[in-house]
Design a protein around this motif. Structure first.
Motif, PDB file in Angstrom:
ATOM      1  N   LYS A  93      21.478  56.930  22.600  1.00  0.00           N
ATOM      2  CA  LYS A  93      21.165  57.143  24.009  1.00  0.00           C
ATOM      3  C   LYS A  93      20.783  55.840  24.696  1.00  0.00           C
ATOM      4  CE  LYS A  93      19.763  61.970  23.968  1.00  0.00           C
ATOM      5  NZ  LYS A  93      18.691  62.925  24.311  1.00  0.00           N
ATOM      6  N   ASN A 143      23.491  59.814  27.436  1.00  0.00           N
ATOM      7  CA  ASN A 143      24.108  59.662  26.131  1.00  0.00           C
ATOM      8  C   ASN A 143      25.556  59.240  26.362  1.00  0.00           C
ATOM      9  OD1 ASN A 143      25.675  60.343  23.727  1.00  0.00           O
ATOM     10  ND2 ASN A 143      23.788  61.272  22.990  1.00  0.00           N
ATOM     11  N   SER A 162      28.384  61.248  24.686  1.00  0.00           N
ATOM     12  CA  SER A 162      28.641  62.513  25.375  1.00  0.00           C
ATOM     13  C   SER A 162      29.381  62.272  26.688  1.00  0.00           C
ATOM     14  CB  SER A 162      27.326  63.250  25.649  1.00  0.00           C
ATOM     15  OG  SER A 162      26.700  63.623  24.447  1.00  0.00           O
ATOM     16  N   TRP A 163      29.031  61.197  27.381  1.00  0.00           N
ATOM     17  CA  TRP A 163      29.733  60.857  28.626  1.00  0.00           C
ATOM     18  C   TRP A 163      31.202  60.582  28.348  1.00  0.00           C
ATOM     19  CZ3 TRP A 163      32.226  56.250  29.861  1.00  0.00           C
ATOM     20  CH2 TRP A 163      32.678  56.144  31.178  1.00  0.00           C
ATOM     21  N   LEU A 179      33.004  61.715  25.869  1.00  0.00           N
ATOM     22  CA  LEU A 179      33.639  62.986  25.539  1.00  0.00           C
ATOM     23  C   LEU A 179      33.976  63.761  26.807  1.00  0.00           C
ATOM     24  CD1 LEU A 179      34.536  65.135  23.497  1.00  0.00           C
ATOM     25  CD2 LEU A 179      32.185  65.994  23.501  1.00  0.00           C
ATOM     26  N   ALA A 180      33.060  63.775  27.762  1.00  0.00           N
ATOM     27  CA  ALA A 180      33.302  64.472  29.029  1.00  0.00           C
ATOM     28  C   ALA A 180      34.466  63.845  29.781  1.00  0.00           C
ATOM     29  CB  ALA A 180      32.036  64.452  29.884  1.00  0.00           C
TER      30      ALA A 180
END
Length: 252
Positions: free
Chosen positions: A33, A38, A41-42, A44-45
């Protein structure tokens, strides 16, 4: 003072001096993070198109994107997509009439602009897009190939596919772009389609329209590969699409 502590301090000092180009798993590449965001995760989005319409990468993720794009994981991810595409392609029954085509995007799909995006005044997409600077880079015609995609391109030709390059690059840059592609190994194609200098529609509309023209001319789009979702959605997308990763910019 123990040896392990000294190694840790040297590593930290080096990372501070050059946080992006070490290609080592410091904070950016490990998916940890950054503040309240994160970055893994960003990304992945971004890749799943759940994060739409963004214009630049988050400032806290510059190191992460830099490490990813310059490191082994990005190359491995592209290689995986290319390998999946090849497994699919070699299972197809081609007609042999020269109408089975594979559509490739160019920027960040078959040709890499990483030398440009890694520069300090671009910072992997954190600095707002500057069309003049990017045009100057394109005009040089010195971008390298995306290795996994170049390998796939050669494999597809061996299988009997005709290759169509469909790019958002404008006609004004036709000569340096074609020269660049030939110099890095993309030496043959059925069609090389560039965007008209006066075109003002969206990327989805443009690519959908050009794919429709291909199909109306009798071509069968058996595969379609790009780095942006705008390469792969809309109409006439082909039998199957393949997306290669690109967390540096978004084209809607």
């Amino acid at each position: 003072m123990g040896l392990s502590f000294l190694i840790l301090m040297v590593t930290i000092a080096t990372a501070v001096a050059s946080p992006i180009h070490l290609l080592m798993p410091h904070s950016g590449s490990a998916g940890l993070k950054h503040a309240d965001l994160n970055c893994l995760s960003w990304r992945l989005a971004v890749e799943t198109d759940n994060r739409k319409g963004w214009t630049q990468i988050p400032g806290s993720c510059v190191d992460y994107v830099g490490h990813y794009m310059l490191g082994e994981q990005y190359r491995a991810d592209v290689d995986y997509v290319a390998a999946e595409a090849y497994e699919y392609a070699k299972g197809l029954n081609l007609t042999g009439d020269g109408k089975d085509v594979w559509v490739f995007d160019i920027d960040e799909t078959t040709l890499s602009n990483l030398p440009y995006y890694a520069s300090n005044d671009v910072a992997f997409g954190y600095i707002p897009y500057n069309a003049t600077k990017f045009d100057e880079w394109t005009a040089k015609g010195v971008a390298p190939a995306v290795p996994g995609s170049l390998k796939l391109y050669k494999q597809l030709i061996e299988l009997g596919f005709k290759i169509v390059f469909l790019t958002g690059t404008r006609e004004a840059f036709k000569e340096p772009r074609i020269r660049n592609m030939i110099n890095i190994g993309y030496t043959q194609w059925e069609k090389f389609i560039l965007k008209g200098d006066n075109y003002h529609g969206t990327a989805v509309e443009y690519k959908s329209g050009k794919r429709k023209e291909l199909e109306e001319a009798g071509y069968r789009i058996r595969g379609n590969m790009g780095d942006q979702w705008s390469d792969l959605i809309g109409t006439n997308v082909g039998d199957r699409t393949f997306k290669v990763p690109d967390p540096m910019y978004y084209i809607g």
